[in-house]
Design a protein around this motif. Sequence first.
Motif, mmCIF file in Angstrom:
data_model
loop_
_atom_site.group_PDB
_atom_site.id
_atom_site.type_symbol
_atom_site.label_atom_id
_atom_site.label_comp_id
_atom_site.label_asym_id
_atom_site.label_seq_id
_atom_site.Cartn_x
_atom_site.Cartn_y
_atom_site.Cartn_z
ATOM 1 N N THR A 164 0.819 -1.210 0.000
ATOM 2 C CA THR A 164 0.000 0.000 0.000
ATOM 3 C C THR A 164 0.855 1.263 0.000
ATOM 4 O O THR A 164 0.454 2.288 -0.562
ATOM 5 N N VAL A 165 2.036 1.213 0.624
ATOM 6 C CA VAL A 165 2.880 2.408 0.730
ATOM 7 C C VAL A 165 3.266 2.963 -0.643
ATOM 8 O O VAL A 165 3.176 4.185 -0.862
ATOM 9 N N PRO A 166 3.691 2.156 -1.624
ATOM 10 C CA PRO A 166 3.976 2.723 -2.945
ATOM 11 C C PRO A 166 2.761 3.396 -3.570
ATOM 12 O O PRO A 166 2.895 4.439 -4.223
ATOM 13 N N ALA A 167 1.571 2.801 -3.375
ATOM 14 C CA ALA A 167 0.351 3.429 -3.892
ATOM 15 C C ALA A 167 0.085 4.750 -3.192
ATOM 16 O O ALA A 167 -0.325 5.734 -3.823
ATOM 17 N N LEU A 168 0.329 4.779 -1.882
ATOM 18 C CA LEU A 168 0.162 6.019 -1.123
ATOM 19 C C LEU A 168 1.117 7.101 -1.630
ATOM 20 O O LEU A 168 0.717 8.265 -1.824
ATOM 21 N N VAL A 169 2.358 6.727 -1.855
ATOM 22 C CA VAL A 169 3.346 7.702 -2.329
ATOM 23 C C VAL A 169 2.960 8.228 -3.706
ATOM 24 O O VAL A 169 3.025 9.440 -3.977
ATOM 25 N N GLY A 170 2.552 7.334 -4.600
ATOM 26 C CA GLY A 170 2.161 7.765 -5.936
ATOM 27 C C GLY A 170 0.938 8.662 -5.920
ATOM 28 O O GLY A 170 0.893 9.690 -6.611
ATOM 29 N N ALA A 171 -0.075 8.276 -5.127
ATOM 30 C CA ALA A 171 -1.296 9.081 -5.039
ATOM 31 C C ALA A 171 -1.008 10.434 -4.401
ATOM 32 O O ALA A 171 -1.515 11.472 -4.852
ATOM 33 N N ALA A 172 -0.202 10.448 -3.347
ATOM 34 C CA ALA A 172 0.146 11.707 -2.684
ATOM 35 C C ALA A 172 0.940 12.613 -3.619
ATOM 36 O O ALA A 172 0.767 13.840 -3.601
ATOM 37 N N ALA A 173 1.804 12.028 -4.436
ATOM 38 C CA ALA A 173 2.572 12.825 -5.399
ATOM 39 C C ALA A 173 1.642 13.520 -6.383
ATOM 40 O O ALA A 173 1.833 14.707 -6.714
ATOM 41 N N VAL A 174 0.625 12.798 -6.853
ATOM 42 C CA VAL A 174 -0.354 13.410 -7.758
ATOM 43 C C VAL A 174 -1.097 14.545 -7.057
ATOM 44 O O VAL A 174 -1.309 15.618 -7.644
ATOM 45 N N ALA A 175 -1.478 14.327 -5.806
ATOM 46 C CA ALA A 175 -2.181 15.365 -5.053
ATOM 47 C C ALA A 175 -1.329 16.626 -4.930
ATOM 48 O O ALA A 175 -1.828 17.752 -5.106
ATOM 49 N N VAL A 176 -0.050 16.452 -4.643
ATOM 50 C CA VAL A 176 0.855 17.606 -4.529
ATOM 51 C C VAL A 176 0.994 18.301 -5.882
ATOM 52 O O VAL A 176 0.972 19.544 -5.969
ATOM 53 N N LEU A 177 1.128 17.523 -6.943
ATOM 54 C CA LEU A 177 1.252 18.102 -8.277
ATOM 55 C C LEU A 177 0.013 18.912 -8.659
ATOM 56 O O LEU A 177 0.120 20.003 -9.230
ATOM 57 N N VAL A 178 -1.146 18.377 -8.346
ATOM 58 C CA VAL A 178 -2.386 19.092 -8.655
ATOM 59 C C VAL A 178 -2.484 20.379 -7.840
ATOM 60 O O VAL A 178 -2.796 21.453 -8.366
ATOM 61 N N GLU A 179 -2.195 20.280 -6.555
ATOM 62 C CA GLU A 179 -2.311 21.444 -5.674
ATOM 63 C C GLU A 179 -1.318 22.541 -6.024
ATOM 64 O O GLU A 179 -1.581 23.721 -5.791
ATOM 65 N N THR A 180 -0.174 22.181 -6.593
ATOM 66 C CA THR A 180 0.847 23.183 -6.957
ATOM 67 C C THR A 180 0.773 23.584 -8.425
ATOM 68 O O THR A 180 1.613 24.347 -8.905
ATOM 69 N N ALA A 192 3.551 7.647 -11.803
ATOM 70 C CA ALA A 192 3.222 6.228 -11.975
ATOM 71 C C ALA A 192 4.478 5.370 -12.016
ATOM 72 O O ALA A 192 4.532 4.289 -11.398
ATOM 73 N N ILE A 193 5.501 5.839 -12.724
ATOM 74 C CA ILE A 193 6.756 5.086 -12.803
ATOM 75 C C ILE A 193 7.422 5.005 -11.433
ATOM 76 O O ILE A 193 7.970 3.959 -11.052
ATOM 77 N N PHE A 194 7.359 6.107 -10.683
ATOM 78 C CA PHE A 194 7.965 6.108 -9.355
ATOM 79 C C PHE A 194 7.281 5.102 -8.434
ATOM 80 O O PHE A 194 7.957 4.351 -7.707
ATOM 81 N N ALA A 195 5.941 5.078 -8.447
ATOM 82 C CA ALA A 195 5.211 4.124 -7.601
ATOM 83 C C ALA A 195 5.533 2.689 -8.011
ATOM 84 O O ALA A 195 5.725 1.811 -7.152
ATOM 85 N N PHE A 196 5.609 2.446 -9.324
ATOM 86 C CA PHE A 196 5.971 1.119 -9.821
ATOM 87 C C PHE A 196 7.371 0.727 -9.369
ATOM 88 O O PHE A 196 7.590 -0.379 -8.854
ATOM 89 N N ALA A 197 8.332 1.636 -9.548
ATOM 90 C CA ALA A 197 9.713 1.347 -9.167
ATOM 91 C C ALA A 197 9.841 1.130 -7.665
ATOM 92 O O ALA A 197 10.619 0.271 -7.208
ATOM 93 N N PHE A 198 9.092 1.904 -6.895
ATOM 94 C CA PHE A 198 9.101 1.764 -5.434
ATOM 95 C C PHE A 198 8.650 0.355 -5.045
ATOM 96 O O PHE A 198 9.280 -0.315 -4.223
ATOM 97 N N ARG A 199 7.560 -0.110 -5.651
ATOM 98 C CA ARG A 199 7.044 -1.445 -5.343
ATOM 99 C C ARG A 199 8.035 -2.537 -5.774
ATOM 100 O O ARG A 199 8.289 -3.487 -5.026
#
Length: 224
Positions: A164-180, A192-199
Amino acid sequence: MPPQEIQEIYNHNVQQVLDLTGIFVFAVAGALMAVRKNFDVIGIVLLAEVTALGGGVIRDLIIGDVPPAAFRDLGYFSTPLFAAGLVFFLHPQVERISRTIDIFDAAGLGLFCVTGTAKAFAYGLGPVQATALGITTAVGGGAIRDVLAREVPVLLRWDREIYTVPALVGAAAVAVLVETGQFNAYTATAAAIFAFAFRVLALHKGWRAPRAWRRNSEVRGDFD
């Protein structure tokens, strides 16, 4: 970033391509697990379908996109059928199936945590809620698959590499990107690549999430 701008970036065609890609790789993961469990052709198709579509259906029901996309577009159902057919005839040798499942599952995890979060934003949800739905999109189908295959879902097992942690990191990254205001096709792909590589790295290194602090080591759980 307003929902209208997200919709422009995350338009229907882009959404469909990303969704179908994630659906295909998750369907392959589900079908390969069915092969490993020695299921028949019905079991292979069923696990391919629920793994590929489960998380997205849950997401769409929550955000009010009904009927869910999986029930409006024939491609969403036919893609897992195609993946199941490929696995039925061309699955790798049995001793290699487990690792292949993990790689395809990691790819689906990376894609769906991004698309799920972006779609939640497009429907007006806030960053925390969108992140939660991104995680749900990524892990929901796999959890249903594991239950049907009579296994404890991977996201609940301490004796398996972090899921779940890689999914959390990927989803949180998208949230930060959208907010900024930095969310676009390139940054979404990078997330997406980062979450995949993390897993995948977690699988390679054997990383696991910590258990309860000061847990009594003499108390043995189901996986000890």
